[in-house]
Design a protein around this motif. Structure first.
Motif, PDB file in Angstrom:
ATOM      1  N   ALA A   1      29.158  47.642   6.848  1.00 60.39           N
ATOM      2  CA  ALA A   1      27.970  48.507   6.887  1.00 60.39           C
ATOM      3  C   ALA A   1      27.752  49.003   8.321  1.00 60.39           C
ATOM      4  N   PRO A   2      26.961  50.060   8.484  1.00 56.38           N
ATOM      5  CA  PRO A   2      26.680  50.533   9.846  1.00 56.38           C
ATOM      6  C   PRO A   2      25.962  49.449  10.660  1.00 56.38           C
ATOM      7  N   ILE A   3      26.214  49.404  11.946  1.00 56.78           N
ATOM      8  CA  ILE A   3      25.503  48.460  12.811  1.00 56.78           C
ATOM      9  C   ILE A   3      24.173  49.107  13.187  1.00 56.78           C
ATOM     10  N   ILE A   4      23.112  48.472  12.771  1.00 54.68           N
ATOM     11  CA  ILE A   4      21.769  49.006  13.020  1.00 54.68           C
ATOM     12  C   ILE A   4      21.082  48.096  14.026  1.00 54.68           C
ATOM     13  N   GLU A   5      20.832  48.616  15.193  1.00 51.86           N
ATOM     14  CA  GLU A   5      20.137  47.817  16.204  1.00 51.86           C
ATOM     15  C   GLU A   5      18.686  48.282  16.296  1.00 51.86           C
ATOM     16  N   MET A   6      17.939  47.977  15.282  1.00 54.73           N
ATOM     17  CA  MET A   6      16.529  48.338  15.230  1.00 54.73           C
ATOM     18  C   MET A   6      15.811  47.086  14.752  1.00 54.73           C
ATOM     19  N   SER A   7      14.696  46.747  15.353  1.00 55.62           N
ATOM     20  CA  SER A   7      14.014  45.535  14.915  1.00 55.62           C
ATOM     21  C   SER A   7      12.534  45.788  14.684  1.00 55.62           C
ATOM     22  N   SER A   8      11.962  44.989  13.807  1.00 52.61           N
ATOM     23  CA  SER A   8      10.527  45.063  13.539  1.00 52.61           C
ATOM     24  C   SER A   8       9.739  44.716  14.796  1.00 52.61           C
TER      25      SER A   8
END
Length: 194
Positions: free
Chosen positions: A155-162
């Motif tokens: 899957a795409p690497i998503i570097e986003m956090s809550s």
């Protein structure tokens, strides 16, 4: 053959576009037919202070999933004794939905600490685990690298956090593109994280 449902656990405080990208990728590009976004009331490893009430986080997950028929919100853990452990949730789900086959979805960062989970060997014996890539430090235990029940999904690497989103909202930043539109509206109307 049983329908295979992936369980994506999280506090979803708030749910953001990165969560949806990963969940949708799992439905579209793995053998999972649905992904249930399991809202956790309180993770034993996290501080509780910054958590919105359960019903608000669940409402945001409902709003985020509305346009994705194969993504479903789940509040299964709300009725379980706290602190709860994933192994208990899996037992509950199996009892409640014997017609379904459940699998776990986790980030590579969680796989690195999976050996610390309660009854992790039981989980590995009985359930498949779908792992998506994350940029994180540390090593994956050797037994998990080639385990038959663990599937690494590109899957795409998503570097986003809550955490980042909560901080940005507090600082008055425009983070609208990082959230599903209905979630953004709800957060804004409710004045959350300000």
């Amino acid at each position: 053959m049983k329908k295979k449902v992936g369980l994506y656990f999280g506090t979803f405080n708030p749910i953001h576009s990165g969560h949806l990208i990963i969940a949708n990728y799992m439905v579209e590009f793995s053998e999972l037919t649905e992904v249930w976004m399991v809202v956790t009331p309180h993770n034993p490893f996290k501080k509780k202070s910054s958590l919105l009430d359960n019903h608000h986080r669940l409402e945001m997950v409902y709003k985020a999933c509305e346009d994705y028929p194969n993504l479903k919100p789940s509040d299964i853990e709300f009725g379980l004794p706290q602190p709860n452990y994933t192994v208990n949730t899996l037992i509950q789900l199996e009892e409640k939905y014997p017609e379904l086959e459940f699998a776990l979805i986790m980030g590579e960062d969680n796989l690195k600490s999976f050996h610390k989970w309660k009854n992790y060997k039981v989980i590995l014996e009985r359930y498949s685990i779908f792992v998506y890539p994350r940029i994180s430090k540390g090593l994956i235990e050797n037994e998990f690298l080639t385990h038959a029940k663990i599937t690494r999904v590109p899957a795409p690497i998503i570097e986003m956090s809550s955490t980042f989103i909560r901080k940005a909202v507090k600082e008055g930043k425009n983070i609208k593109p990082m959230l599903p539109e209905k979630v953004w509206k709800y957060l804004d109307e409710m004045n959350f994280y300000k």
